[in-house]
Motif scaffolding. Structure first.
Motif, PDB file in Angstrom:
ATOM      1  N   UNK A  57      49.975  34.891  51.942  1.00  0.00           N
ATOM      2  CA  UNK A  57      49.323  34.595  53.064  1.00  0.00           C
ATOM      3  C   UNK A  57      47.934  33.652  52.399  1.00  0.00           C
ATOM      4  N   UNK A  58      47.343  32.716  53.106  1.00  0.00           N
ATOM      5  CA  UNK A  58      46.224  31.959  52.949  1.00  0.00           C
ATOM      6  C   UNK A  58      45.256  32.397  54.076  1.00  0.00           C
ATOM      7  N   UNK A  59      44.164  32.244  53.650  1.00  0.00           N
ATOM      8  CA  UNK A  59      43.129  32.530  54.228  1.00  0.00           C
ATOM      9  C   UNK A  59      42.192  31.255  54.680  1.00  0.00           C
ATOM     10  N   UNK A  60      41.935  30.991  55.875  1.00  0.00           N
ATOM     11  CA  UNK A  60      41.267  29.899  56.627  1.00  0.00           C
ATOM     12  C   UNK A  60      40.280  29.970  57.539  1.00  0.00           C
ATOM     13  N   UNK A  61      39.449  29.353  57.442  1.00  0.00           N
ATOM     14  CA  UNK A  61      38.143  29.544  58.094  1.00  0.00           C
ATOM     15  C   UNK A  61      38.195  28.432  59.357  1.00  0.00           C
ATOM     16  N   UNK A  62      37.997  28.897  60.616  1.00  0.00           N
ATOM     17  CA  UNK A  62      37.698  27.947  61.720  1.00  0.00           C
ATOM     18  C   UNK A  62      36.507  28.136  62.525  1.00  0.00           C
ATOM     19  N   UNK A  63      36.105  27.124  63.146  1.00  0.00           N
ATOM     20  CA  UNK A  63      34.926  27.208  64.016  1.00  0.00           C
ATOM     21  C   UNK A  63      35.328  27.188  65.614  1.00  0.00           C
ATOM     22  N   UNK A  64      34.939  28.088  66.170  1.00  0.00           N
ATOM     23  CA  UNK A  64      35.441  28.488  67.577  1.00  0.00           C
ATOM     24  C   UNK A  64      34.392  27.788  68.633  1.00  0.00           C
ATOM     25  N   UNK A  65      34.814  27.280  69.640  1.00  0.00           N
ATOM     26  CA  UNK A  65      34.130  26.549  70.451  1.00  0.00           C
ATOM     27  C   UNK A  65      34.319  27.269  72.012  1.00  0.00           C
ATOM     28  N   UNK A  66      33.228  27.401  72.780  1.00  0.00           N
ATOM     29  CA  UNK A  66      31.903  26.606  72.828  1.00  0.00           C
ATOM     30  C   UNK A  66      30.837  27.294  71.971  1.00  0.00           C
ATOM     31  N   UNK A  67      31.172  28.552  71.378  1.00  0.00           N
ATOM     32  CA  UNK A  67      30.162  29.532  70.835  1.00  0.00           C
ATOM     33  C   UNK A  67      29.625  28.748  69.494  1.00  0.00           C
ATOM     34  N   UNK A  68      30.597  28.094  68.688  1.00  0.00           N
ATOM     35  CA  UNK A  68      30.183  27.615  67.346  1.00  0.00           C
ATOM     36  C   UNK A  68      30.271  29.007  66.430  1.00  0.00           C
ATOM     37  N   UNK A  69      30.971  30.227  66.745  1.00  0.00           N
ATOM     38  CA  UNK A  69      31.382  30.992  65.969  1.00  0.00           C
ATOM     39  C   UNK A  69      32.309  30.722  64.845  1.00  0.00           C
ATOM     40  N   UNK A  70      32.067  31.225  63.719  1.00  0.00           N
ATOM     41  CA  UNK A  70      33.215  30.986  62.521  1.00  0.00           C
ATOM     42  C   UNK A  70      34.011  32.226  62.335  1.00  0.00           C
ATOM     43  N   UNK A  71      35.410  31.899  62.307  1.00  0.00           N
ATOM     44  CA  UNK A  71      36.346  33.080  62.283  1.00  0.00           C
ATOM     45  C   UNK A  71      37.355  32.971  61.170  1.00  0.00           C
ATOM     46  N   UNK A  72      38.118  33.942  60.516  1.00  0.00           N
ATOM     47  CA  UNK A  72      39.067  33.875  59.598  1.00  0.00           C
ATOM     48  C   UNK A  72      40.533  34.101  60.327  1.00  0.00           C
ATOM     49  N   UNK A  73      41.348  33.168  59.866  1.00  0.00           N
ATOM     50  CA  UNK A  73      42.583  33.146  60.246  1.00  0.00           C
ATOM     51  C   UNK A  73      43.428  33.230  58.941  1.00  0.00           C
ATOM     52  N   UNK A  74      44.475  34.327  58.835  1.00  0.00           N
ATOM     53  CA  UNK A  74      45.339  34.376  57.797  1.00  0.00           C
ATOM     54  C   UNK A  74      46.663  34.271  58.066  1.00  0.00           C
ATOM     55  N   UNK A  75      47.327  33.224  57.580  1.00  0.00           N
ATOM     56  CA  UNK A  75      48.826  32.796  57.928  1.00  0.00           C
ATOM     57  C   UNK A  75      49.930  32.710  56.662  1.00  0.00           C
ATOM     58  N   UNK A  76      50.955  32.654  56.845  1.00  0.00           N
ATOM     59  CA  UNK A  76      51.857  32.501  55.674  1.00  0.00           C
ATOM     60  C   UNK A  76      51.522  31.286  54.659  1.00  0.00           C
ATOM     61  N   UNK A  77      51.808  31.125  53.537  1.00  0.00           N
ATOM     62  CA  UNK A  77      51.143  30.215  52.432  1.00  0.00           C
ATOM     63  C   UNK A  77      51.569  28.879  53.071  1.00  0.00           C
ATOM     64  N   UNK A  78      52.813  28.682  53.467  1.00  0.00           N
ATOM     65  CA  UNK A  78      53.436  27.324  53.653  1.00  0.00           C
ATOM     66  C   UNK A  78      53.604  27.114  55.237  1.00  0.00           C
TER      67      UNK A  78
END
Length: 170
Positions: A57-78
């Protein structure tokens, strides 16, 4: 190539490994020689460790709107992280990948070595439900070329993650 962790690990340890050790969670360290030219870090991990791509699994960071909060998503590597699915899981209107410099600053890890564990700033974490298909999964240990294998249930507990569908299908 893989080795069980020991209490005596020293200078090679990362905050992720310290978090696992402090929690008393069983895990295995997997190390490989990172190719500085590699840009698909998840694919490199799968190739170098010779593991099932669905288990890594890879770890990715996203920015959520409209709040601007950052969150982490882990999904299979490919797989690809679905912005619609992570936004829905987080109760946000939309999501976009975070700028790599911001992800590095907020997690304390370099891109390609971002772990969901031991981040310098805590973030809401979401893990793709396919993690439950495996007895163990492999995630970044906190630097390129360093991965840790652990129970997905331990990862969920340690990160207070929500398990949901996150990978883009098709």
């Amino acid at each position: 190539m893989a080795r069980k962790h020991t209490k005596e690990q020293g200078s090679g340890s990362t905050r992720a490994i310290h978090a696992l050790t402090a929690a008393g969670v069983p895990f295995t360290i997997h190390e490989y020689e990172h190719d500085p030219a590699a840009r698909a870090f998840g694919a490199e991990t799968v190739e170098k460790l010779g593991i099932d791509p669905a288990q890594a699994f890879k770890t990715l960071m996203v920015r959520l709107e409209p709040t601007g909060e950052f969150a982490i998503g882990c999904v299979p590597a490919l797989a690809h992280l679905s912005m619609k699915l992570i936004a829905k899981a987080a109760g946000a209107k939309s999501a976009d990948m975070a700028d790599p410099a911001i992800a590095q600053r907020r997690t304390g890890y370099v891109v390609g070595g971002i772990s969901p564990l031991g981040q310098t700033t805590s973030h809401r974490t979401f893990i793709d439900s396919s993690c439950l298909d495996h007895e163990t999964i492999i995630i970044s240990g906190g630097r390129r070329g360093l991965s840790v294998e652990l129970s997905p249930l331990d990862l969920v507990e340690l990160t207070n993650a929500e398990v949901t569908d996150l990978a883009a299908r098709g």
